[in-house]
Structures are given as C-alpha cells and as structure tokens.
Enzyme design. Structure first.
Site, PDB file in Angstrom:
ATOM      1  N   CYS A   5      -8.886  14.252 -13.716  1.00 14.05           N
ATOM      2  CA  CYS A   5      -9.295  12.925 -13.242  1.00 14.05           C
ATOM      3  C   CYS A   5      -9.089  12.866 -11.722  1.00 14.05           C
ATOM      4  CB  CYS A   5      -8.473  11.836 -13.931  1.00 14.05           C
ATOM      5  SG  CYS A   5      -8.724  10.213 -13.188  1.00 14.05           S
ATOM      6  N   CYS A   8      -6.431  10.304 -10.540  1.00 15.54           N
ATOM      7  CA  CYS A   8      -5.073  10.775 -10.873  1.00 15.54           C
ATOM      8  C   CYS A   8      -4.641  11.841  -9.872  1.00 15.54           C
ATOM      9  CB  CYS A   8      -5.024  11.338 -12.293  1.00 15.54           C
ATOM     10  SG  CYS A   8      -4.932  10.103 -13.606  1.00 15.54           S
ATOM     11  N   ASP A  31     -12.587   4.404   0.672  1.00 21.44           N
ATOM     12  CA  ASP A  31     -13.665   5.058  -0.070  1.00 21.44           C
ATOM     13  C   ASP A  31     -14.291   6.134   0.821  1.00 21.44           C
ATOM     14  OD1 ASP A  31     -15.632   4.066  -2.681  1.00 21.44           O
ATOM     15  OD2 ASP A  31     -16.445   5.502  -1.232  1.00 21.44           O
ATOM     16  N   ASN A  91     -16.447  -1.603 -11.431  1.00 23.91           N
ATOM     17  CA  ASN A  91     -17.507  -1.135 -12.314  1.00 23.91           C
ATOM     18  C   ASN A  91     -16.885  -0.547 -13.579  1.00 23.91           C
ATOM     19  OD1 ASN A  91     -19.449  -1.748 -10.324  1.00 23.91           O
ATOM     20  ND2 ASN A  91     -19.078   0.203  -9.318  1.00 23.91           N
ATOM     21  N   GLY A  97     -22.255   0.981 -13.881  1.00 24.96           N
ATOM     22  CA  GLY A  97     -22.410   1.797 -12.678  1.00 24.96           C
ATOM     23  C   GLY A  97     -21.162   2.559 -12.291  1.00 24.96           C
ATOM     24  N   HIS A 102     -11.562   6.216 -13.896  1.00 25.44           N
ATOM     25  CA  HIS A 102     -10.172   5.769 -13.720  1.00 25.44           C
ATOM     26  C   HIS A 102     -10.300   4.403 -13.067  1.00 25.44           C
ATOM     27  CE1 HIS A 102      -5.790   6.777 -12.422  1.00 25.44           C
ATOM     28  NE2 HIS A 102      -6.041   5.534 -12.000  1.00 25.44           N
ATOM     29  N   HIS A 104     -10.588   1.232 -11.058  1.00 24.21           N
ATOM     30  CA  HIS A 104     -10.406   0.999  -9.620  1.00 24.21           C
ATOM     31  C   HIS A 104     -11.101  -0.276  -9.208  1.00 24.21           C
ATOM     32  CE1 HIS A 104     -13.912   3.618 -10.243  1.00 24.21           C
ATOM     33  NE2 HIS A 104     -14.482   3.017  -9.212  1.00 24.21           N
ATOM     34  N   HIS A 106     -12.988  -1.977  -6.005  1.00 24.30           N
ATOM     35  CA  HIS A 106     -13.565  -1.837  -4.671  1.00 24.30           C
ATOM     36  C   HIS A 106     -13.251  -3.118  -3.903  1.00 24.30           C
ATOM     37  CE1 HIS A 106     -16.450   1.538  -5.683  1.00 24.30           C
ATOM     38  NE2 HIS A 106     -16.289   1.031  -6.891  1.00 24.30           N
TER      39      HIS A 106
END
Ligand code: 5GP
Ligand code: ZN
Length: 123
Positions: A5, A8, A31, A91, A97, A102, A104, A106
C-alpha cells in the site's frame, strides 16, 4: 500496515514525501501531482481502504482527523474567511474516482482558477 500500500509505505517512511504534519495517528503531505495551489493529503497511519469502510466505531479517530483539516489548511497557504477557505475531498471506490486504496482526505485551496484535473477529483 497493508503490504504494497503506497500510503502505508509513505506513513512508514519507506517512500519519501513532502510531509507537513505527523502525529501518532495521522500524516499529512503534499500531493505529488497538485490540482490546486495548495493540495495536501491527510491519511490515518492505520490502513483503512476508504470511507466506505467507516462505522460508528470509527467516530473518535475520524473526528480527530477532520478536526486537523482547518489547521493544516491555514498553516499551508489557504487564506482564511469567506474570501479564502478550502475544499475537502475523499474519493471512495472506483465510482468515486479513488486511485490509492488507503483512506485519504484531499485538502485543496489557494487562489483560483485551479487545474482542469480537479473536475475529475472534486467537481
Ligand atoms: P485518489 O484518486 O485516490 O483520491 O487520490 C490519490 C492521490 O495520490 C492523487 O491526487 C495522486 O496525485 C496522489 N499520489 C499518487 N502517488 C503519490 C505519491 O507517490 N506521493 C504523493 N505525495 N502523492 C501521490
Ligand atoms: Zn495503507
């Protein structure tokens, strides 16, 4: 930790990232392909795939995760008040999308216009 992952591995420091915050439970970093002038990813250290997997039992840590958002936004370039602000996106699944499996958030902000890519990310 889930093997293979990406987030991770970033949380464990096995893959580098431009970190802006970390504590025992969460990590935030830039990002790699920003869709806005400010584009952070906030992730829990524990592996959970998406908001699809969240239940009432997760309310505690998930509440703490949400409460980090305004602080991270303001500390990393989002302007305050109605003329500033930020967008929070998570998402989930293919139809949502999601590309990295994992959970998250944004955190997006900064002066507009933002990139067209955001149309797929956060419209
Ligand atoms: P999703 O589409 O799953 O909601 O978003 C995944 C995000 O992870 C994308 O915005 C993508 O640019 C970002 N991303 C993918 N790989 C990496 C990486 O190795 N490092 C960082 N910092 N971000 C990544
Ligand atoms: Zn993971």
């Amino acid at each position: 930790m889930s093997e293979n992952c990406l987030f991770c591995k970033i949380a464990k420091g096995e893959i580098p990232s431009r970190k802006v915050y970390e504590d025992d439970d969460f990590l935030a970093f830039h990002d790699i392909n920003p869709a806005a002038p400010v584009h952070l990813l906030l992730v829990p250290r524990k592996h959970i795939v998406s908001l699809e997997d969240v239940t009432a039992a997760d309310a505690g840590w998930l509440g703490r995760m949400v409460s980090l958002v305004p602080r991270l936004a303001s500390e990393n370039g989002c302007s305050p008040g109605p003329e500033g602000g930020f967008r929070l996106v998570s998402n989930a699944g293919k139809d949502g999308g999601q590309e990295v499996a994992h959970l998250h958030f944004h955190i997006l902000g900064g002066p507009r216009p933002w990139q067209a890519r955001l149309a797929t990310l956060a419209s």
